[in-house]
Design an enzyme around this catalytic site. Structure first.
Site, mmCIF file in Angstrom:
data_model
loop_
_atom_site.group_PDB
_atom_site.id
_atom_site.type_symbol
_atom_site.label_atom_id
_atom_site.label_comp_id
_atom_site.label_asym_id
_atom_site.label_seq_id
_atom_site.Cartn_x
_atom_site.Cartn_y
_atom_site.Cartn_z
ATOM 1 N N VAL A 164 -41.591 25.382 -8.102
ATOM 2 C CA VAL A 164 -41.142 24.743 -9.329
ATOM 3 C C VAL A 164 -39.649 25.005 -9.542
ATOM 4 O O VAL A 164 -39.200 26.148 -9.508
ATOM 5 C CB VAL A 164 -41.939 25.263 -10.541
ATOM 6 C CG1 VAL A 164 -41.382 24.680 -11.839
ATOM 7 C CG2 VAL A 164 -43.407 24.911 -10.390
ATOM 8 N N SER A 184 -32.647 31.649 -4.835
ATOM 9 C CA SER A 184 -32.694 30.782 -6.013
ATOM 10 C C SER A 184 -33.178 29.383 -5.666
ATOM 11 O O SER A 184 -32.513 28.647 -4.943
ATOM 12 C CB SER A 184 -31.304 30.694 -6.659
ATOM 13 O OG SER A 184 -31.289 29.689 -7.650
ATOM 14 N N ARG A 185 -34.328 29.010 -6.214
ATOM 15 C CA ARG A 185 -34.860 27.665 -5.963
ATOM 16 C C ARG A 185 -34.005 26.601 -6.656
ATOM 17 O O ARG A 185 -33.897 25.482 -6.171
ATOM 18 C CB ARG A 185 -36.309 27.596 -6.423
ATOM 19 C CG ARG A 185 -36.520 27.802 -7.894
ATOM 20 C CD ARG A 185 -37.976 28.022 -8.269
ATOM 21 N NE ARG A 185 -38.470 29.312 -7.826
ATOM 22 C CZ ARG A 185 -39.667 29.791 -8.145
ATOM 23 N NH1 ARG A 185 -40.486 29.071 -8.890
ATOM 24 N NH2 ARG A 185 -40.051 30.971 -7.724
ATOM 25 N N LYS A 193 -29.388 28.865 -17.720
ATOM 26 C CA LYS A 193 -28.700 29.244 -16.478
ATOM 27 C C LYS A 193 -29.261 28.484 -15.281
ATOM 28 O O LYS A 193 -28.565 28.260 -14.289
ATOM 29 C CB LYS A 193 -28.766 30.751 -16.255
ATOM 30 C CG LYS A 193 -30.162 31.344 -16.180
ATOM 31 C CD LYS A 193 -30.756 31.357 -14.791
ATOM 32 C CE LYS A 193 -32.175 31.882 -14.813
ATOM 33 N NZ LYS A 193 -32.818 31.854 -13.481
ATOM 34 N N GLY A 209 -34.147 38.355 -17.083
ATOM 35 C CA GLY A 209 -32.945 38.946 -16.500
ATOM 36 C C GLY A 209 -32.774 38.542 -15.050
ATOM 37 O O GLY A 209 -33.549 37.743 -14.513
ATOM 38 N N LYS A 227 -39.180 30.944 -17.684
ATOM 39 C CA LYS A 227 -37.878 30.572 -18.240
ATOM 40 C C LYS A 227 -37.797 29.060 -18.412
ATOM 41 O O LYS A 227 -37.843 28.321 -17.422
ATOM 42 C CB LYS A 227 -36.763 31.057 -17.302
ATOM 43 C CG LYS A 227 -36.765 32.573 -17.109
ATOM 44 C CD LYS A 227 -35.763 33.031 -16.070
ATOM 45 C CE LYS A 227 -35.813 34.545 -15.889
ATOM 46 N NZ LYS A 227 -34.859 35.038 -14.870
ATOM 47 N N SER A 283 -45.075 33.737 -7.218
ATOM 48 C CA SER A 283 -44.261 34.834 -6.694
ATOM 49 C C SER A 283 -43.846 35.819 -7.796
ATOM 50 O O SER A 283 -43.896 37.037 -7.598
ATOM 51 C CB SER A 283 -43.035 34.292 -5.963
ATOM 52 O OG SER A 283 -42.280 33.434 -6.793
#
Length: 336
Positions: free
Chosen positions: A277, A252-253, A189, A134, A106, A11
């Site tokens: 993931v 947010s996964r 985060k 970001g 990330k 994605s």
């Protein structure tokens, strides 16, 4: 017009391919999976992940890695963090000296405690590695919703080059020399977002979420500044900005996986249900290892690890956080 290759057709890679295409650049989108390439080529859509977002016919889609990389002005590396080293290793034979690779994944490598650009530089020492990060969910970027990110590089010229290639009226790019801080913010985060999701799954409210975000950025900053990152970075887009969106967003996964665990799923059950993931799971152990290396207190991240890997009850973890020894909020503020 620049020639660009996006390595990773998930994605986020697909969303950034669309940004670059809309900016008038030539784009080749690569996936390791022949099945994925066939589906993307036939449907011109990332079904199940970016529904309704059409991939223009002028974006080439391939599983030929050399073709995706050859003679490209910029490569965007968008595979999951756990696959960065193996993918970079496979890319190495085709990388020209000084070729720009922008990492948009990330994470922290658990075995080495290295950030992703360091892993890339290990495997491809002749490249120019940089980072783009970001508060930027692919679901929104792919639909052209206003988004702001930061590009980090070893030199200003490279950072500004990335800024020029990506920036448009709905995708604003800042620059920064603090690659380490940018990457640590993006990785850490995700662990705090798992905690925020767990709190939501337990039925806790906005007060709890605000506490987790505020104390979470304190933990992220402690680790990051101890390693050499800048506090200003953790106060910015790739720190508090990315933390807020990841802790609060329905996209947010990491938050979703935490939410499912708060409702009683195991870590594995939650990851299977999210079907993407969950980077925070991979960064959680690395974060604890870094904190121990630098002798830093990270109570939230430690409790997340216990829920993930030691089958600790989420409710018990929250209770333990609340009943820790009394503290001053900021030890740098003296009493008069």
């Amino acid at each position: 017009m620049a020639k660009t290759g996006v390595i990773g057709a998930g994605s986020w890679g697909t969303a950034l391919a669309l940004v670059l295409h809309n900016n008038g650049h030539e784009v080749v989108l690569w996936s390791h999976s022949k099945t994925s390439v066939e589906s993307l080529s036939e449907n011109r859509e990332l079904i199940g992940k970016l529904p309704g977002v059409k991939i223009p016919e002028t974006i080439a889609i391939t599983n030929d890695l050399e073709a995706a990389m050859k003679e490209k002005d910029m490569l965007v590396l968008a595979v999951p963090s756990a696959c960065i080293r193996s993918t970079a290793h496979n890319m190495a034979p085709y990388v020209a000296d000084g070729q720009l690779i922008v990492c948009v994944s990330k994470g922290i490598e658990e075995s080495t405690l290295k950030i992703m650009t360091e892993v890339i530089e290990d495997e491809i020492p002749n490249c120019r590695a940089a980072v783009l990060s970001g508060p930027s969910h692919a679901e929104e970027v792919s639909r052209g919703l206003p988004t702001t990110v930061v590009a980090g590089a070893h030199d200003r010229e490279t950072a500004e080059h990335i800024q020029n290639l990506f920036m448009n009226q709905v995708f604003r790019v800042y620059t920064s020399p603090d690659m380490l801080g940018i990457e640590l913010g993006g990785a850490l985060k995700n662990v705090i977002a798992l905690a925020a999701g767990i709190a939501d799954g337990l039925g806790y409210g906005d007060n709890t979420k605000a506490a987790l975000i505020t104390r979470g950025i304190a933990e992220m900053s402690r680790i990051g500044t101890a390693m050499g990152g800048r506090q200003e970075t953790f106060n910015g887009l790739s720190g508090i900005g990315d933390l807020i969106v990841t802790c609060a967003s329905v996209h947010s996964r990491n938050r979703k996986a935490g939410y499912l665990m708060g409702q009683g799923r195991t870590m594995r059950e939650a990851m299977d249900e999210v079907k993407m993931v969950v980077e925070g799971v991979y960064s959680a152990k690395a974060a604890v290892a870094l904190a121990r290396k630098y002798n830093i207190e990270i109570p939230i991240i430690e409790q997340v690890n216990k829920v993930l890997f030691e089958d600790k009850s989420p409710k018990e973890a929250v209770t333990e956080l609340m009943l820790r020894d009394k503290k001053i909020e900021n030890s740098q503020l003296p009493w008069e």
